[in-house]
Design an enzyme around this catalytic site. Structure first.
Site, PDB file in Angstrom:
ATOM      1  N   SER A  25      39.765  38.691  44.191  1.00 12.65           N
ATOM      2  CA  SER A  25      40.687  39.373  43.286  1.00 12.65           C
ATOM      3  C   SER A  25      41.214  38.376  42.256  1.00 12.65           C
ATOM      4  CB  SER A  25      41.825  40.013  44.084  1.00 12.65           C
ATOM      5  OG  SER A  25      42.567  40.898  43.273  1.00 12.65           O
ATOM      6  N   ASN A  26      42.340  38.661  41.653  1.00  5.93           N
ATOM      7  CA  ASN A  26      42.952  37.749  40.669  1.00  5.93           C
ATOM      8  C   ASN A  26      44.467  37.926  40.741  1.00  5.93           C
ATOM      9  OD1 ASN A  26      43.827  39.867  38.710  1.00  5.93           O
ATOM     10  ND2 ASN A  26      41.625  40.248  38.654  1.00  5.93           N
TER      11      ASN A  26
END
Ligand code: CTP
Length: 212
Positions: A25-26
């Site tokens: 993810s981020n």
């Protein structure tokens, strides 16, 4: 007072699962997209928010659709796009996903030495291809270098009306922060600088520009 204008906004990160307990993810918090939804709703605009996993409350009066992966976000955005007068893609979509998701938690001694990735759909680019002349399409550009050139390239490649350029290398702004500073660029090369302020104030200024 409600207007007839429909606004579609995406927000937050996507999660690309490796196995049932791990994902790529981020650090997107979703705060910019949620601020845009809140500011648009305050203007009486009908808002639909398509959100990745975040720890934020959906603003009152905003319809929301919660998604996890880029593919789920793509499905939701494609389904809602036709009816939207203005679409703002504020989500930080993961460009890649693991080629396959393991059905069971990978045990310590089973860890692969590499994870094979494949490309996710570019949601904004495909909305740009579908866009009618009556629709306004806005993207975000998270850049750390060659900001203006990269952002203008995204406007052209994705057929956008505006792009909100975010310098993600500036400390205390952007990802996770309650503050942001944005340069708005239009397809006609109009430039509007929105100096550092809360994401809610920045969101209201962006909407003022779009609905002027
Ligand atoms: N975007 C999208 N789908 C993707 C990747 C990005 O819809 N798979 C959208 C983002 O929501 C944003 C815009 O495209 O509005 C630009 O995203 P950004 O991460 O800045 O750029 P990318 O297009 O991913 O290109 P690069 O990573 O090469 O800068």
């Amino acid at each position: 007072m409600k207007s007839d204008i429909q606004c579609l906004i995406s927000a937050g990160p996507t999660r690309e699962w490796i196995d049932p307990v791990r994902f790529i993810s981020n650090p997107s918090s979703g705060k910019m997209g949620y601020a845009l939804a809140q500011a648009a709703q305050k203007r009486g605009i009908e808002v639909t928010l398509v959100s990745g996993p975040v720890n934020l409350k959906v603003p009152d009066g905003v319809r929301s659709i919660m998604v996890e992966t880029a593919q789920e976000m793509n499905d939701a955005m494609q389904a809602l796009f036709e009816k939207a007068d203005v679409t703002i893609m504020a989500a930080a979509v993961c460009d890649h996903r693991p080629q396959s998701k393991h059905g069971h938690k990978l045990k310590k001694n089973q860890h692969p030495s590499y994870i094979k990735l494949e490309a996710n759909p570019d949601i904004l680019e495909s909305l740009g291809r579908r866009k009618k002349s009556s629709q306004i399409l806005v993207g975000f550009a998270a850049e750390t270098e060659n900001h203006l050139v990269n952002a203008m390239t995204k406007i052209h490649n994705k057929n956008l009306d505006w792009i909100a350029l975010n310098d993600v290398s500036r400390k205390g702004l952007g990802f996770q922060s309650d503050f942001n500073a944005i340069t708005m660029l239009s397809k006609d090369e109009e430039t509007v600088i929105l100096d550092r302020d809360t994401k809610l104030v920045i969101a209201s200024r962006i909407l003022k520009l779009l609905f002027k």
